[in-house]
Design a protein around this motif. Structure first.
Motif, PDB file in Angstrom:
ATOM      1  N   ARG A  32      -4.914  16.807 -83.751  1.00 25.42           N
ATOM      2  CA  ARG A  32      -5.402  16.975 -82.374  1.00 25.42           C
ATOM      3  C   ARG A  32      -4.636  16.021 -81.449  1.00 25.42           C
ATOM      4  O   ARG A  32      -5.210  15.273 -80.666  1.00 25.42           O
ATOM      5  CB  ARG A  32      -6.907  16.727 -82.304  1.00 25.42           C
ATOM      6  N   GLY A  76      -2.531  14.601 -78.431  1.00 24.55           N
ATOM      7  CA  GLY A  76      -2.577  14.860 -76.999  1.00 24.55           C
ATOM      8  C   GLY A  76      -1.251  15.364 -76.477  1.00 24.55           C
ATOM      9  O   GLY A  76      -0.220  15.286 -77.153  1.00 24.55           O
ATOM     10  N   PRO A  77      -1.215  15.893 -75.244  1.00 25.48           N
ATOM     11  CA  PRO A  77       0.032  16.429 -74.681  1.00 25.48           C
ATOM     12  C   PRO A  77       1.120  15.371 -74.552  1.00 25.48           C
ATOM     13  O   PRO A  77       2.313  15.690 -74.573  1.00 25.48           O
ATOM     14  CB  PRO A  77      -0.405  16.959 -73.310  1.00 25.48           C
ATOM     15  N   THR A 108      -3.360  10.934 -81.634  1.00 29.05           N
ATOM     16  CA  THR A 108      -4.478  11.865 -81.725  1.00 29.05           C
ATOM     17  C   THR A 108      -5.449  11.674 -80.554  1.00 29.05           C
ATOM     18  O   THR A 108      -5.560  10.579 -79.993  1.00 29.05           O
ATOM     19  CB  THR A 108      -5.233  11.646 -83.047  1.00 29.05           C
ATOM     20  N   THR A 109      -6.166  12.735 -80.224  1.00 22.32           N
ATOM     21  CA  THR A 109      -7.247  12.615 -79.231  1.00 22.32           C
ATOM     22  C   THR A 109      -8.589  12.327 -79.893  1.00 22.32           C
ATOM     23  O   THR A 109      -9.593  12.119 -79.198  1.00 22.32           O
ATOM     24  CB  THR A 109      -7.358  13.914 -78.407  1.00 22.32           C
ATOM     25  N   ARG A 126     -11.439  10.146 -81.682  1.00 18.05           N
ATOM     26  CA  ARG A 126     -11.826   8.744 -81.497  1.00 18.05           C
ATOM     27  C   ARG A 126     -12.917   8.362 -82.495  1.00 18.05           C
ATOM     28  O   ARG A 126     -13.903   9.085 -82.671  1.00 18.05           O
ATOM     29  CB  ARG A 126     -12.332   8.502 -80.066  1.00 18.05           C
ATOM     30  N   GLU A 158       2.217   3.579 -77.591  1.00 21.21           N
ATOM     31  CA  GLU A 158       1.358   3.425 -76.419  1.00 21.21           C
ATOM     32  C   GLU A 158       1.874   2.311 -75.511  1.00 21.21           C
ATOM     33  O   GLU A 158       2.501   1.352 -75.959  1.00 21.21           O
ATOM     34  CB  GLU A 158      -0.077   3.117 -76.854  1.00 21.21           C
ATOM     35  N   ARG A 209       2.859   6.092 -73.004  1.00 23.42           N
ATOM     36  CA  ARG A 209       1.635   6.835 -73.311  1.00 23.42           C
ATOM     37  C   ARG A 209       0.408   5.972 -73.046  1.00 23.42           C
ATOM     38  O   ARG A 209       0.386   4.768 -73.336  1.00 23.42           O
ATOM     39  CB  ARG A 209       1.622   7.282 -74.773  1.00 23.42           C
ATOM     40  N   ALA A 223      -5.323   4.647 -76.355  1.00 21.51           N
ATOM     41  CA  ALA A 223      -6.475   5.443 -76.789  1.00 21.51           C
ATOM     42  C   ALA A 223      -7.787   4.901 -76.254  1.00 21.51           C
ATOM     43  O   ALA A 223      -8.773   5.641 -76.173  1.00 21.51           O
ATOM     44  CB  ALA A 223      -6.515   5.489 -78.316  1.00 21.51           C
TER      45      ALA A 223
END
Length: 764
Positions: free
Chosen positions: A32, A34-35, A81-82, A84, A516, A543, A546
């Motif tokens: 999953r 993220g864009p 990943t999205t 959490r 990130e 990025r 999270a």
């Protein structure tokens, strides 16, 4: 499947190509991602961009449009990943329950978002604050004898936090600084250094433009370092011959389709990578390479008789080497029959490989842990170096010795001071630059730490990433004792099994991933890493983190150090280093001025900057001042030899795996999927043992009568037929780690001997 249920599994397609793209897409959806993950791939391994957190293969000066591989993309999708794993996740789940989940399910819970403290009364992790975590951890560490605490580092942490982590450990009062190198390539650091004076490989990327033959041993690029395949494709297409020594016939060393090439992806044919594939027995590389050397000497004698150019580089041998006499005597005294038995190869195969060497001007040796993770792995390295030295194939263009590292910065961590050995630490520079007097006795490597866990002498563990409890041998004993530690601290991005073995007090400190954005008081920060060729690169990403509660590894190391130490040394400027990482790089440059001068200015140059390698320049930092021929004492590198009913087990990664991180349950390049609780076995050995595909067995460690040693076994394994040498089994790491005794390790480096574990098969 054949009628007798013993048709070997395999993969019909090539490495790379559409299969690689489908594999990446499958993990992108599963993770999953993220864009922003797709945008990150566009800048991955490019100057000014994000340096991949997967393998340590080089980042080229002139990158392709897409300078990432299947495994690198999976790592990025997994990081971004999205999903959490928030504190609320733990409200309905005890640690005891989570311990049964396994690493794949634990990591699928997603990114950790806030610091957590273990509550032994409820057996749950609970939300805490950074201030409370730092304060409580620091107070507990001050209570303990520093020498009873170990600071472990995973190979992903960048140079900046790694340098400060080593400073923190020594300021605290110990040299207990094992890292993931202890579990993988430490044999190179010891064995290669012994014979060449360099603890790292001697090759550079430009050497691939001139190499004529590559001897490729014990490494599977299709799964472990796919970006090297483009380079291998290029050298093969211009005429280089690749000779492979590996127990498994890995697809990554047979066929490759470049995803960068639209023609090859659509109407073209795969590139054949190997010229000759030798399925050596586990540990048989010493004998196999001796056979190659015997053939090289025969070809040299033939050239002398015919008045042709010699195969041996006599001038190089005389000027640059030591000890050839003893090696040649052993070579002469060892029969072809002995070499065939120990290697599992025929004389003809070894002679074919020797002919390739003898007819090549520039030869390179590339190897992985299949060569080194044996009791006598250092001797395997020594034998490969012997072969290269015969033709003067170290320290010149197009030739050299090149170990392929796993973790993206495991080599760099050692470079900047994460080592348990005092002689390798920059002790004088610590004193000069930081007014820091460091402990003078060597600390613990991973084996020593685990021994301390088992006997109770180790009281504390701080882990900068990783999943050490699941990566080490002897799970049954280690996991039971791990929870007796007074304190365990984990700097982490996701849950794993080690977190589910909390000490009496335990903390999880969630950190940013390298992909990130890392913003501190002075602005957005760069970090840096070192590749397998000793090049240093800057890395930065844009990025979004999270969680707003995450801290960088650097900030966490500094926060722990500030809370633990008494603050009496003003040169230990933890706040200043957290605010501006360029100050850490200035300190690294001052500590290692010959290698890291002007680090801030040079790290973002295309291709990074090379920190140098004396052996590359034929400057041998050995005791003799020359490159050393070695005289082997064994023909097979396994520590326990053959016996009736005994097999040697090779542990492997799957295609959906990076070390203990499991992305999925597909091992596409071997034609396998589904359960990881399998054992691969040759059809011939299956017939001899009256087994068919799907039979359930137990593997038990064959301790060879070692007095007083405990039973080690893994149950519930299913037999899968596979193309393997006789007497060889294979299965997955870390599921089969319980079979590796802690004492079964490489003799010099103490790296677990996980590529030749003696086992027996029990039914049911």
């Amino acid at each position: 499947m054949a009628e007798d249920g013993r048709e070997p599994k395999g993969y019909d397609g090539p490495t790379g190509g559409w299969g690689s793209l489908r594999g990446m897409t499958r993990i992108e959806l599963s993770a999953r991602a993220g864009p922003g993950a797709t945008l990150t791939l566009k800048e991955q391994n490019k100057p000014g961009g994000y340096m991949c957190s997967s393998c340590a293969w080089t980042k080229p000066e002139d990158p392709h449009a897409f300078e990432f591989c299947e495994n690198g993309a999976k790592a990025t999708f997994w990081d971004l990943t999205t999903s959490r794993c928030e504190p609320e996740f733990f409200e309905t789940r005890t640690v005891t329950e989570l311990r049964e989940w396994g690493d794949y399910r634990l990591e699928k819970a997603g990114r950790l978002t806030e610091p957590l403290r273990y509550n032994p009364d409820t057996d749950k992790y609970e939300r805490t604050s950074w201030d409370e975590a730092f304060s409580a951890i620091g107070a507990k560490l001050r209570e303990l004898d520093p020498k009873s605490v170990t600071f472990y580092a995973s190979g992903k942490a960048a140079l900046e936090p790694s340098y400060l982590y080593a400073v923190f450990a020594r300021a605290y009062g110990h040299n207990n600084l094992p890292d993931s190198s202890n579990m993988c390539h430490e044999t190179t650091s010891v064995g290669l250094k012994k014979v060449t004076g360099s603890s790292v490989g001697t090759c550079q990327m430009e050497d691939f433009d001139h190499v004529d033959a590559i001897f490729y041993l014990g490494q599977n690029p299709g799964t472990n370092s796919p970006r090297i395949l483009s380079t291998l494709q290029e050298v093969v297409e211009r005429g280089c011959r690749i000779v492979v020594f590996n127990p498994l016939r890995e697809k990554g060393l047979r066929e490759f389709v470049s995803p960068q090439d639209p023609v090859q992806m659509t109407v073209g044919k795969p590139t054949r990578i190997d010229h000759l594939y030798c399925q050596v027995r586990p540990g048989g590389d010493i004998a196999a390479l001796m056979g190659v050397c015997k053939r090289v000497l025969e070809r040299d004698a033939e050239a002398q008789r015919l008045g042709r150019q010699r195969v041996l580089d006599l001038k190089f041998i005389e000027q640059h080497t030591n000890g050839i006499g003893a090696f040649l005597k052993t070579l002469t005294d060892t029969s072809w029959g002995e070499l065939e038995t120990a290697s599992g190869l025929s004389r003809f195969q070894m002679e074919q490989a020797g002919d390739v060497y003898a007819t090549s001007s520039n030869v390179m040796g590339i190897y992985g842990m299949g060569l080194t993770q044996h009791v006598h792995g250092s001797q395997s390295i020594g034998m490969l170096v012997n072969l290269l030295l015969l033709g003067g194939n170290i320290g010149r263009k197009g030739a050299g010795c090149s170990p392929i590292r796993g973790h993206s910065n495991v080599q760099g961590q050692r470079t900047v001071g994460i080592t348990e050995k005092v002689k390798l630490a920059p002790v004088e520079k610590y004193r000069e630059l930081l007014d820091l007097e460091t402990p003078q006795e060597d600390g613990h490597n991973t084996v020593h730490f685990v021994e301390g866990v088992l006997d109770g002498s180790q009281k504390g563990f701080v882990g900068l990433g990783g999943n050490l409890a699941n990566a080490v041998p002897d799970h049954a004993r280690v996991h039971e004792k791990w929870r007796d530690l007074d304190i365990t601290v984990h700097v982490a991005t996701r849950l794993n099994t080690t977190h589910c073995l909390p000490g009496k007090t335990s903390w999880i400190l969630p950190c940013l991933v390298r992909a990130e954005e890392d913003e501190q008081a002075s602005g957005k920060q760069w970090v840096s890493i070192e590749d397998s060729f000793s090049h240093i690169y800057g890395s930065r990403s844009s990025r979004r983190p999270a969680s707003p509660h995450l801290k960088s590894e650097t900030a966490i190391v500094c926060g722990l150090a500030k809370a633990t130490l008494d603050g009496s040394n003003p040169k230990l400027d933890w706040d200043g280093w957290t605010a501006d990482y360029s100050r850490i790089r200035d300190l690294i440059a001052a500590t290692y001025p010959e290698e890291f001068h002007d680090m801030n200015a040079r790290m973002n140059e295309p291709g990074g900057f090379w920190r140098g390698n004396p052996a590359h320049e034929r400057n041998w930092k050995t005791d003799s001042g020359k490159a050393e021929f070695t005289d082997p004492t064994v023909l097979n590198a396994c520590g326990i030899g053959d016996a009736d009913g005994r097999f040697h087990l090779v542990t492997l990664r799957s295609n959906d795996q990076f070390n203990t991180t499991i992305y999925g349950h597909s091992d596409r390049l071997r034609g396998l999927s589904g359960s990881r609780m399998i054992v691969l076995m040759s059809p011939e050995d299956m017939r001899a043992n009256d087994l068919i595909e799907g039979d359930q067995v137990t593997l038990a460690t064959d301790n060879d009568g070692r007095e007083g040693d405990m039973r080690r076994a893994v149950t519930g394994l299913k037999i899968v037929p596979y193309d393997l040498p006789g007497g060889t089994l294979a299965g997955y790491f870390p599921e089969l780690n319980p079979l590796v005794p802690l004492w079964y390790h490489e003799e010099l480096s103490q790296t677990p001997a996980s590529k030749g574990i003696p086992v027996r098969i029990e039914r049911g």
